[in-house]
Structures are given as C-alpha cells and as structure tokens.
Design a protein around this motif. Structure first.
Motif, mmCIF file in Angstrom:
data_model
loop_
_atom_site.group_PDB
_atom_site.id
_atom_site.type_symbol
_atom_site.label_atom_id
_atom_site.label_comp_id
_atom_site.label_asym_id
_atom_site.label_seq_id
_atom_site.Cartn_x
_atom_site.Cartn_y
_atom_site.Cartn_z
ATOM 1 N N UNK A 69 0.844 -1.185 0.000
ATOM 2 C CA UNK A 69 0.000 0.000 0.000
ATOM 3 C C UNK A 69 0.881 1.237 0.000
ATOM 4 N N UNK A 70 0.353 2.307 -0.530
ATOM 5 C CA UNK A 70 1.026 3.591 -0.360
ATOM 6 C C UNK A 70 0.213 4.456 0.595
ATOM 7 N N UNK A 71 -0.711 3.801 1.318
ATOM 8 C CA UNK A 71 -1.593 4.470 2.272
ATOM 9 C C UNK A 71 -1.715 3.644 3.547
ATOM 10 N N UNK A 72 -0.611 3.348 4.186
ATOM 11 C CA UNK A 72 -0.613 2.467 5.353
ATOM 12 C C UNK A 72 -1.461 3.011 6.500
ATOM 13 N N UNK A 73 -1.638 4.306 6.556
ATOM 14 C CA UNK A 73 -2.441 4.882 7.633
ATOM 15 C C UNK A 73 -3.921 4.517 7.504
ATOM 16 N N UNK A 91 10.468 7.672 -0.177
ATOM 17 C CA UNK A 91 10.595 8.377 -1.446
ATOM 18 C C UNK A 91 12.009 8.162 -1.987
ATOM 19 N N UNK A 92 12.176 7.947 -3.290
ATOM 20 C CA UNK A 92 13.526 7.736 -3.827
ATOM 21 C C UNK A 92 14.383 8.999 -3.693
ATOM 22 N N UNK A 93 15.649 8.789 -3.353
ATOM 23 C CA UNK A 93 16.537 9.946 -3.247
ATOM 24 C C UNK A 93 16.881 10.461 -4.646
ATOM 25 N N UNK A 120 11.527 18.170 -9.527
ATOM 26 C CA UNK A 120 10.217 17.522 -9.416
ATOM 27 C C UNK A 120 10.058 16.680 -8.162
ATOM 28 N N UNK A 121 11.112 15.956 -7.769
ATOM 29 C CA UNK A 121 11.048 15.051 -6.615
ATOM 30 C C UNK A 121 9.915 14.028 -6.768
ATOM 31 N N UNK A 122 9.829 13.431 -7.961
ATOM 32 C CA UNK A 122 8.781 12.461 -8.264
ATOM 33 C C UNK A 122 9.190 11.046 -7.875
ATOM 34 N N UNK A 123 8.180 10.233 -7.625
ATOM 35 C CA UNK A 123 8.393 8.799 -7.440
ATOM 36 C C UNK A 123 8.444 8.140 -8.815
#
Length: 169
Positions: A69-73, A91-93, A120-123
């Motif tokens: 999941x990308x929504x563990x909460x 998040x990838x460096x 951008x700091x995109x995944x």
C-alpha cells in the motif's frame, strides 16, 4: 475465504510454499466505519464484513503474505497488529530519481535527468505517468522537447484544466 482456501490447497499440493500477494490492500482492508446514520451504510457493512473475514483468516493463516500500500495509515489497526513485519519504502533519493528519469526517458541526458530530479522530486510511479502523458503528446503532435517535458511536470501529475471534448464543445 475462497482466497485463503485456495492458498491452503496450493500450499499442500505445490513443492514450494506459494506467496499470497495483495497489492493496494488499503482499499480492501481499510479502517472500519460506523454504518449508523451514514448514507452508505450498506457499503460500510460490506467493507466491515470483508475486514472481519480477513481478520479471522489471518488468525489461522500459515503462509507467506505480502500486502502493499502507499496508504498504510488507512489500514485497520487490527490488520496492522497481525503483520509480522512492516517495511516502509520511502521516497527515492535524488540519485535514484536520476536513474528513474533515464530509465523512462532513455534519450534524456544525465544533466537533464539531474535537473528533473532536483525540480520535481517524483516517485517512479509519477515519472511513469509523465511518460504516458509525453507518449500521448508524441502521438498527437510529434516530438516533445525537454522544455515541454518540464512544463508537463509542473502539473505534478494532475490535470489542472479540463478541455471539453465530444459533442458538448
């Protein structure tokens, strides 16, 4: 229950124990809702029933299960308590982002990939979406220059303006 019954059957009939993999599990195993007074009470009841079945099955599960999941909460706390390991992949460096940009856009120079990573700091998933947008633009209009790619990324993967299509124009 059928999923777990099938897993049990496969576990007994296969030479190697199988892996049960559930992607985007938060949509299935989200926190329980209170159906009282809610307009979607029948949907909440179904979700709660599904969650209860999963909890019962996990209590007796003897196997290998991966939930992603990308929504563990959003996972129900009772599900989270039953998990042996919870691994957060962040998040990838910047270095990984450069490699992702070059993977999805092989013609991109290293300098361009570094600029994209820094601005951008995109995944990886977001970069893939950018690639799909660029591919569509290439089909419709031809080659997409680097400046246009940067403009596309300025939307952060979201459509800011909807252009009407079809007969309603």
């Amino acid at each position: 229950r059928t999923i777990f019954d099938e897993y049990l059957y496969r576990s007994c009939t296969m030479p190697v124990k199988p892996v049960l993999f559930v992607d985007e599990c938060d949509t299935l195993l989200c926190s329980r809702g209170n159906p009282e007074g809610n307009a979607n009470s029948s949907l909440i009841n179904v979700q709660n029933t599904v969650l209860e079945i999963w909890l019962q099955e996990l209590d007796k599960f003897d196997g290998i299960l991966f939930l992603t999941t990308n929504n563990a909460t959003h996972l129900d706390t009772a599900i989270a308590r039953r998990l042996l390991f919870q691994v957060h992949i962040g998040h990838p460096d910047a270095e990984i982002q450069v490699k992702l940009w070059q993977h999805f856009f092989p013609a991109m120079s290293e300098a361009e990939a570094k600029e994209m990573a820094n601005t951008t700091n995109f995944t990886g998933g977001q970069i893939l979406k950018v690639k799909e947008k660029v591919k569509l633009k290439e089909i419709l209009r031809g080659s997409v220059p680097f400046e246009e790619l940067k403009r596309i990324c300025g939307t952060n993967g979201k459509i800011q303006k909807r252009n009407p299509i079809g007969f309603g124009r």
